[in-house]
Scaffold this motif. Structure first.
Motif, PDB file in Angstrom:
ATOM      1  N   GLU A 268     -53.017  22.145  11.518  1.00 15.97           N
ATOM      2  CA  GLU A 268     -52.295  21.366  10.513  1.00 15.97           C
ATOM      3  C   GLU A 268     -52.021  19.938  10.975  1.00 15.97           C
ATOM      4  O   GLU A 268     -50.915  19.424  10.798  1.00 15.97           O
ATOM      5  CB  GLU A 268     -50.993  22.075  10.175  1.00 15.97           C
ATOM      6  CG  GLU A 268     -49.985  22.236  11.333  1.00 15.97           C
ATOM      7  CD  GLU A 268     -50.141  23.498  12.171  1.00 15.97           C
ATOM      8  OE1 GLU A 268     -51.254  24.067  12.207  1.00 15.97           O
ATOM      9  OE2 GLU A 268     -49.144  23.912  12.800  1.00 15.97           O
TER      10      GLU A 268
ATOM     11  N   HIS B 219     -52.705  27.596   3.811  1.00 19.84           N
ATOM     12  CA  HIS B 219     -51.872  27.740   5.018  1.00 19.84           C
ATOM     13  C   HIS B 219     -51.663  26.384   5.705  1.00 19.84           C
ATOM     14  O   HIS B 219     -50.528  25.991   5.986  1.00 19.84           O
ATOM     15  CB  HIS B 219     -52.559  28.755   5.949  1.00 19.84           C
ATOM     16  CG  HIS B 219     -51.891  28.982   7.264  1.00 19.84           C
ATOM     17  ND1 HIS B 219     -51.224  30.157   7.563  1.00 19.84           N
ATOM     18  CD2 HIS B 219     -51.789  28.202   8.379  1.00 19.84           C
ATOM     19  CE1 HIS B 219     -50.746  30.083   8.799  1.00 19.84           C
ATOM     20  NE2 HIS B 219     -51.080  28.911   9.318  1.00 19.84           N
ATOM     21  N   GLU B 220     -52.749  25.665   5.954  1.00 24.60           N
ATOM     22  CA  GLU B 220     -52.632  24.374   6.658  1.00 24.60           C
ATOM     23  C   GLU B 220     -51.875  23.360   5.814  1.00 24.60           C
ATOM     24  O   GLU B 220     -51.107  22.552   6.338  1.00 24.60           O
ATOM     25  CB  GLU B 220     -54.012  23.830   7.064  1.00 24.60           C
ATOM     26  CG  GLU B 220     -54.878  24.780   7.901  1.00 24.60           C
ATOM     27  CD  GLU B 220     -54.167  25.409   9.096  1.00 24.60           C
ATOM     28  OE1 GLU B 220     -53.221  24.800   9.631  1.00 24.60           O
ATOM     29  OE2 GLU B 220     -54.548  26.538   9.486  1.00 24.60           O
TER      30      GLU B 220
ATOM     31  N   HIS C 299     -48.181  23.967   6.106  1.00 25.22           N
ATOM     32  CA  HIS C 299     -47.664  23.491   7.396  1.00 25.22           C
ATOM     33  C   HIS C 299     -47.188  22.041   7.330  1.00 25.22           C
ATOM     34  O   HIS C 299     -46.393  21.616   8.167  1.00 25.22           O
ATOM     35  CB  HIS C 299     -48.767  23.541   8.453  1.00 25.22           C
ATOM     36  CG  HIS C 299     -48.827  24.813   9.239  1.00 25.22           C
ATOM     37  ND1 HIS C 299     -47.726  25.388   9.830  1.00 25.22           N
ATOM     38  CD2 HIS C 299     -49.890  25.598   9.579  1.00 25.22           C
ATOM     39  CE1 HIS C 299     -48.112  26.479  10.496  1.00 25.22           C
ATOM     40  NE2 HIS C 299     -49.414  26.632  10.343  1.00 25.22           N
TER      41      HIS C 299
ATOM     42  N   GLU D  63     -45.436  29.290  11.643  1.00 23.57           N
ATOM     43  CA  GLU D  63     -46.530  30.179  11.246  1.00 23.57           C
ATOM     44  C   GLU D  63     -46.110  31.221  10.210  1.00 23.57           C
ATOM     45  O   GLU D  63     -46.891  31.579   9.322  1.00 23.57           O
ATOM     46  CB  GLU D  63     -47.146  30.844  12.481  1.00 23.57           C
ATOM     47  CG  GLU D  63     -47.721  29.843  13.500  1.00 23.57           C
ATOM     48  CD  GLU D  63     -48.744  28.890  12.905  1.00 23.57           C
ATOM     49  OE1 GLU D  63     -49.249  29.151  11.785  1.00 23.57           O
ATOM     50  OE2 GLU D  63     -49.035  27.862  13.544  1.00 23.57           O
TER      51      GLU D  63
ATOM     52  N   ALA E 255     -45.927  29.291   6.875  1.00 20.21           N
ATOM     53  CA  ALA E 255     -47.257  28.912   6.383  1.00 20.21           C
ATOM     54  C   ALA E 255     -48.028  30.155   5.939  1.00 20.21           C
ATOM     55  O   ALA E 255     -48.791  30.116   4.966  1.00 20.21           O
ATOM     56  CB  ALA E 255     -48.026  28.144   7.458  1.00 20.21           C
TER      57      ALA E 255
ATOM     58  N   TYR F 189     -47.223  35.155  13.128  1.00 17.70           N
ATOM     59  CA  TYR F 189     -47.745  34.870  11.787  1.00 17.70           C
ATOM     60  C   TYR F 189     -47.285  35.923  10.772  1.00 17.70           C
ATOM     61  O   TYR F 189     -46.702  35.608   9.740  1.00 17.70           O
ATOM     62  CB  TYR F 189     -49.279  34.860  11.808  1.00 17.70           C
ATOM     63  CG  TYR F 189     -49.885  33.660  12.487  1.00 17.70           C
ATOM     64  CD1 TYR F 189     -50.498  32.651  11.746  1.00 17.70           C
ATOM     65  CD2 TYR F 189     -49.877  33.524  13.872  1.00 17.70           C
ATOM     66  CE1 TYR F 189     -51.075  31.548  12.359  1.00 17.70           C
ATOM     67  CE2 TYR F 189     -50.443  32.427  14.495  1.00 17.70           C
ATOM     68  CZ  TYR F 189     -51.042  31.443  13.734  1.00 17.70           C
ATOM     69  OH  TYR F 189     -51.604  30.351  14.348  1.00 17.70           O
TER      70      TYR F 189
HETATM   71 ZN    ZN Z   1     -50.578  28.076  11.048  1.00 16.67          ZN
END
Ligand code: ZN
Ligand code: ARG
Length: 441
Positions: A298, A327-328, A331, A350, A353, A408
């Motif tokens: 990210e 996801h990125e 972030h 994490e 995200a 995560y």
């Molecule tokens: Zn991540």
């Protein structure tokens, strides 16, 4: 009146010893070699706070080496400093100056101790210039360091991915997210290469066979989120409904497929903004390195992907490319704009995200698809808490396996469990309040 007693003498001697010892310590006041994160004690440094970095890099014609570089840090002393440390690993240092005067250095591992000619008074701003060259990712013996060490030459190009501690392998820094700073990148590459870094492209100057790209990151950024990418990129641009510019950099040969792969980012931003607040920076986009990568990162305002994202190959936790792209993007709010003070709390990056992947799935495919995703996460972490198997509590990761799946997946489940407990209405109202509170900081 009369002579002092033995007891009084003892007190006097003790006080005298303490006073002189204190004076000696404050006259000789080196900054700490760590910033105070007990999870990774060596990371960052104490005694100062960096305000800005200007990183100037001249890259060799074959892209394999940094022919010449200069990093200029502007910092504020938070104590009187007889010396201070920078994190810097490998490379050959050619000169170090503090406030324009030559300074002495001593290097050991990733610590570079800088001793200026004069002690820097507490509260004072000072400027450090470090000139250096070499092949990043190798130590002075030419041995290659671990992969995750920042600057990486992959043949046809260069990428920089540094989470958590790779930045020190290509520029001297206070390498810990507790010390965010502003950044300028001045990257001098052979034509026709394009150099991409964080923030806004301020200037492109062609000078014969060389091109100099100047990028400016004008929001505070943690060192691990810096990136430089060099290749024959093409730029693809769009503007979201909320007016945010998205600029993507794709390798020329796969630019068309890449544009397709990343086509939904504006829609993702429109989905996340009502949940997380307005996008936190003045620009977004991605860069795709022309090499397959087992991760994405990210990097602030310009997330980094390997070219395997394009074919739709999964990059981690079995998620589709679209999910990793979401996801990125998430972030940028959770991790980049808001950043944990210790690496122990990485799940705050994490977990959030990863949960954002489920929120994107829910927005596009509906609640039952999102539920299926959460169930699949659950099946990967339902074994008993076990650090070695990556199922430790997300807030207690092993330092040698920081990016384990619990951080995560259990992290995401913390949020989902809370949502299931308190209900959607309270959960999203609470989430919105937290995001507003973050913005007001
Ligand atoms: Zn991540
Ligand atoms: N933060 C990256 C992500 O979005 C992962 C980086 C992995 N880094 C590593 N050293 N394994 O998930």
């Amino acid at each position: 009146m009369g002579w002092i007693t033995k007891g009084q003498l003892r007190v006097f001697v003790v006080v005298w010893v303490i006073v002189t010892a204190t004076m000696a310590v404050s006259a000789q006041s080196p900054g700490d070699a760590g910033i105070g994160d007990d999870f990774y004690p060596g990371l960052g440094n104490g005694g100062y706070d960096v305000e800005s970095y200007r990183i100037e890099v001249v890259v060799s014609d074959d892209l394999a080496a940094i022919t010449r570089a200069k990093t200029t840090l502007t910092a504020l002393a938070t104590q009187s400093l007889s010396s201070f440390n920078l994190d810097f690993l490998g490379m050959t240092v050619d000169a170090v100056r503090v406030n324009s005067a030559d300074a002495r250095i001593a290097r050991e591992g990733r610590e570079m101790t800088v001793t200026p000619q004069q002690t820097i008074p507490d509260g004072e701003a000072f400027v450090v210039e470090v000139e250096y060259h070499g092949v990043p990712g190798t130590d002075s013996d030419g041995d290659s360091l671990d992969f995750n060490n920042g600057w990486f030459h992959y043949g046809g190009g260069v990428l920089v991915a540094s989470e958590p501690d790779g930045s020190a392998a290509w520029f001297p820094c206070n390498d810990h997210p507790l010390d965010k700073a502003l950044f300028d990148f001045v990257i001098d590459v052979p034509a026709p290469y394009v150099a991409v870094a964080n923030g806004v492209l301020e200037n492109v100057e062609k000078d014969g066979e060389r091109i100099v790209y100047t990028w400016r990151m004008s929001h505070p950024m943690a060192t691990y989120l810096t990136t430089v990418n060099i290749n024959t990129f093409v730029e693809q641009r769009e503007v979201t409904d909320s007016g945010l510019v998205i600029r993507n950099y794709f390798p020329l040969a796969i630019a068309e497929q890449a544009a397709e792969t990343f086509a939904r980012q504006a829609e993702m931003i429109a989905t996340f903004e009502p949940l997380f607040g307005p996008f936190p920076f003045d620009v977004y986009g991605v860069v795709v390195a022309d090499v397959p990568l087992g991760f994405a990162l990210e990097t602030q305002t310009i997330s980094l992907f390997g070219r395997n994202v394009i074919s739709g190959t999964a990059t981690g936790s079995g998620a589709s490319s679209e999910s990793v792209i979401a996801h990125e993007l998430a972030h940028q709010w959770f991790g980049d704009s808001l950043t944990p003070a210790t690496w122990r709390d990485l799940w705050l990056n994490e977990g959030f995200a990863t949960y954002a992947q489920a929120l994107w799935t829910e927005a596009t495919l509906g609640r039952s698809a999102a539920d299926r995703m959460m169930v699949s996460f659950y099946s990967q972490i339902s074994s008993p808490l076990d650090a070695a198997r990556g199922t430790a509590a997300p807030g207690d990761p092993p330092p040698d396996a920081l990016f384990n799946r619990s951080v995560y997946l259990r992290g995401a489940w913390v949020l989902h469990a809370l949502r299931l407990q308190i209900g959607d209405e309270a959960f999203f109202r609470f989430a919105a309040r937290v995001c507003v509170a973050i913005r007001l900081q």
